[in-house]
Design an enzyme around this catalytic site. Structure first.
Site, short mmCIF file in Angstrom:
data_model
loop_
_atom_site.label_atom_id
_atom_site.label_comp_id
_atom_site.label_asym_id
_atom_site.label_seq_id
_atom_site.Cartn_x
_atom_site.Cartn_y
_atom_site.Cartn_z
N TYR A 1 -2.11 -0.77 10.28
CA TYR A 1 -2.31 -1.01 8.67
C TYR A 1 -0.89 -0.58 8.07
O TYR A 1 -0.21 -1.27 7.59
CB TYR A 1 -3.36 -0.32 8.14
CG TYR A 1 -3.60 -0.84 6.67
CD1 TYR A 1 -4.21 -2.08 6.27
CD2 TYR A 1 -3.14 0.27 5.81
CE1 TYR A 1 -4.20 -2.25 4.92
CE2 TYR A 1 -3.46 0.12 4.27
CZ TYR A 1 -3.85 -1.25 3.96
OH TYR A 1 -3.92 -1.50 2.66
N SER B 1 0.63 -1.16 0.04
CA SER B 1 -0.20 -0.11 0.17
C SER B 1 0.94 1.34 0.07
O SER B 1 2.00 1.11 0.46
CB SER B 1 -0.87 0.00 1.25
OG SER B 1 -1.49 1.31 1.38
N1 NAP Z 1 -8.81 -1.32 -2.07
C1 NAP Z 1 -7.78 -0.50 -2.12
O1 NAP Z 1 -7.86 0.76 -2.54
C2 NAP Z 1 -6.32 -0.93 -1.91
C3 NAP Z 1 -5.23 -0.02 -1.74
C4 NAP Z 1 -3.98 -0.39 -1.55
C5 NAP Z 1 -3.76 -1.69 -0.84
N2 NAP Z 1 -4.65 -2.45 -0.96
C6 NAP Z 1 -4.49 -3.97 -0.58
O2 NAP Z 1 -5.02 -4.66 -1.31
C7 NAP Z 1 -5.27 -6.00 -0.79
C8 NAP Z 1 -6.63 -6.28 -1.06
O3 NAP Z 1 -7.30 -5.64 -0.40
P1 NAP Z 1 -9.01 -5.35 -0.87
O4 NAP Z 1 -9.20 -3.96 -0.95
O5 NAP Z 1 -9.41 -6.39 -1.79
O6 NAP Z 1 -9.57 -5.75 0.44
P2 NAP Z 1 -11.08 -6.43 0.77
O7 NAP Z 1 -12.15 -5.98 -0.11
O8 NAP Z 1 -11.50 -5.91 2.32
O9 NAP Z 1 -10.73 -7.99 0.78
C9 NAP Z 1 -9.82 -8.43 1.60
C10 NAP Z 1 -9.86 -10.02 1.69
O10 NAP Z 1 -8.96 -10.47 2.95
C11 NAP Z 1 -9.58 -11.56 3.59
N3 NAP Z 1 -9.40 -11.56 4.86
C12 NAP Z 1 -9.30 -10.49 5.86
N4 NAP Z 1 -9.03 -11.00 6.98
C13 NAP Z 1 -8.56 -12.25 6.86
C14 NAP Z 1 -8.32 -13.59 7.81
N5 NAP Z 1 -8.11 -12.94 8.80
N6 NAP Z 1 -8.25 -14.59 7.28
C15 NAP Z 1 -8.25 -14.90 5.85
N7 NAP Z 1 -8.47 -14.01 5.05
C16 NAP Z 1 -8.86 -12.70 5.57
C17 NAP Z 1 -11.07 -11.21 3.28
O11 NAP Z 1 -11.92 -12.19 3.78
P3 NAP Z 1 -13.53 -11.85 4.10
O12 NAP Z 1 -14.16 -11.67 2.59
O13 NAP Z 1 -13.93 -13.14 4.29
O14 NAP Z 1 -13.73 -10.83 4.90
C18 NAP Z 1 -11.37 -10.65 1.98
O15 NAP Z 1 -11.66 -11.68 1.11
C19 NAP Z 1 -4.98 -5.78 0.75
O16 NAP Z 1 -3.68 -6.25 0.95
C20 NAP Z 1 -5.08 -4.15 0.74
O17 NAP Z 1 -4.15 -3.77 1.82
C21 NAP Z 1 -5.92 -2.21 -1.37
#
Ligand code: NAP
Length: 269
Positions: free
Chosen positions: A181, A168
């Protein structure tokens, strides 16, 4: 099974991808995606399968993983595997058991996308709840270490393995109120660099970090509740880089920090 997967988000994104991947560029590879049930992880799992990979779908909500499993089996010729796993509870023992089950059932592993992550509270360090700090560090940084350590022996048997750490912007430059985070993503960047340096000489496993940038997912909505999601790219729009890093086109590239927003595409497109 249709010749071409019914995947509207991918179809919409591909004309703007920064390279044109071969349709089978991940054929026969086995790739583990954490957090594969939602957001970027779900899109990555479906995209990797579309390009021929057998995907190990790890996540904490079985129903979400089953939906991705069903889509992949209905739309691709690959064989996904579901691994329900709460990374909050992962330890050395369960990491080792996961390695054994992948090794026994699939016999190989060619890639890991460490994508699962939790946001935690957005509050000043002075008021950050210690228990939640530990949970964020466990899911976002300790679990990737445990999983990587456990799975290295299988990855080392792959002729060309790739580990992609999803980072990130706040894991590269700290920002107020992003608390654990941000710190957990700095740790992931550190893990990337140390591991890449350890494996550079052998040249078999490449390890890179990837910042997807603001993307239309539930986590982004939680971090920026006032933002209009329609102004953000879908996960698929920036998945060209994640596909490139998993494919053998990126062989030899290791220890680098990528940003999906300003990537120029591979050197040899
Ligand atoms: N979206 C953005 O703008 C953004 C920007 C920068 C970086 N990122 C990074 O991109 C990655 C994906 O983010 P996202 O936006 O797709 O997030 P998201 O929509 O919240 O999805 C996160 C995923 O991680 C799973 N997860 C969370 N806690 C967990 C646990 N304890 N054990 C197993 N699985 C778990 C969730 O499972 P559940 O569905 O079951 O809750 C979900 O499938 C992350 O590393 C985030 O930091 C995202």
């Amino acid at each position: 099974m249709p010749e071409k997967p019914d995947y509207a988000e991918l179809d919409a994104a591909r004309p703007n991808w920064r390279f044109t991947p071969l349709h089978d560029c991940l054929a026969e590879k086995v790739i583990l995606v954490t957090g594969a049930g939602d957001g970027i992880g779900r899109a990555a799992a479906k995209t990797y399968a579309t390009f021929g990979a057998h995907v190990v779908l790890l996540g904490r909500t079985r129903g979400k993983l089953e939906a991705v499993f069903d889509w992949i089996t209905a739309h691709t010729h690959t064989q996904p595997v579901i691994v329900p796993c709460d990374l909050l509870a992962l330890n050395e023992e369960s990491g080792f058991a996961l390695m054994q089950s992948i090794d026994t059932s699939l016999g190989r592993l060619d890639g890991i996308m460490h994508n699962a992550s939790i946001l935690g509270p957005k509050v000043p360090i002075a008021h950050y709840p210690a228990e939640q700090w530990q949970q964020v560090m466990q899911v976002n940084a300790y679990a990737p270490f445990l999983l990587t350590q456990a799975l290295l022996p299988v990855l080392e048997r792959s002729p060309s393995a790739s580990i992609v750490m999803i980072s990130s912007s706040v894991g590269r430059a700290g920002r107020a109120y992003w608390g654990a985070y941000a710190v957990s993503k700095f740790a992931l960047e550190g893990l990337t660099q140390v591991l890449a340096d350890e494996h550079e000489h052998a040249g078999k496993i490449r390890i890179n970090s990837l910042n997807p940038g603001g993307t239309r997912t539930a986590m982004r909505r939680a971090a920026y509740p006032a933002e209009d999601p329609a102004t953000l790219p879908t996960p698929e729009e920036r998945l060209d880089l994640a596909l490139y890093l998993m494919s053998d086109l990126s062989k030899g590239i290791t220890g680098e920090q990528f940003d999906a927003r300003n990537w120029d595409g591979p050197v040899n497109k």
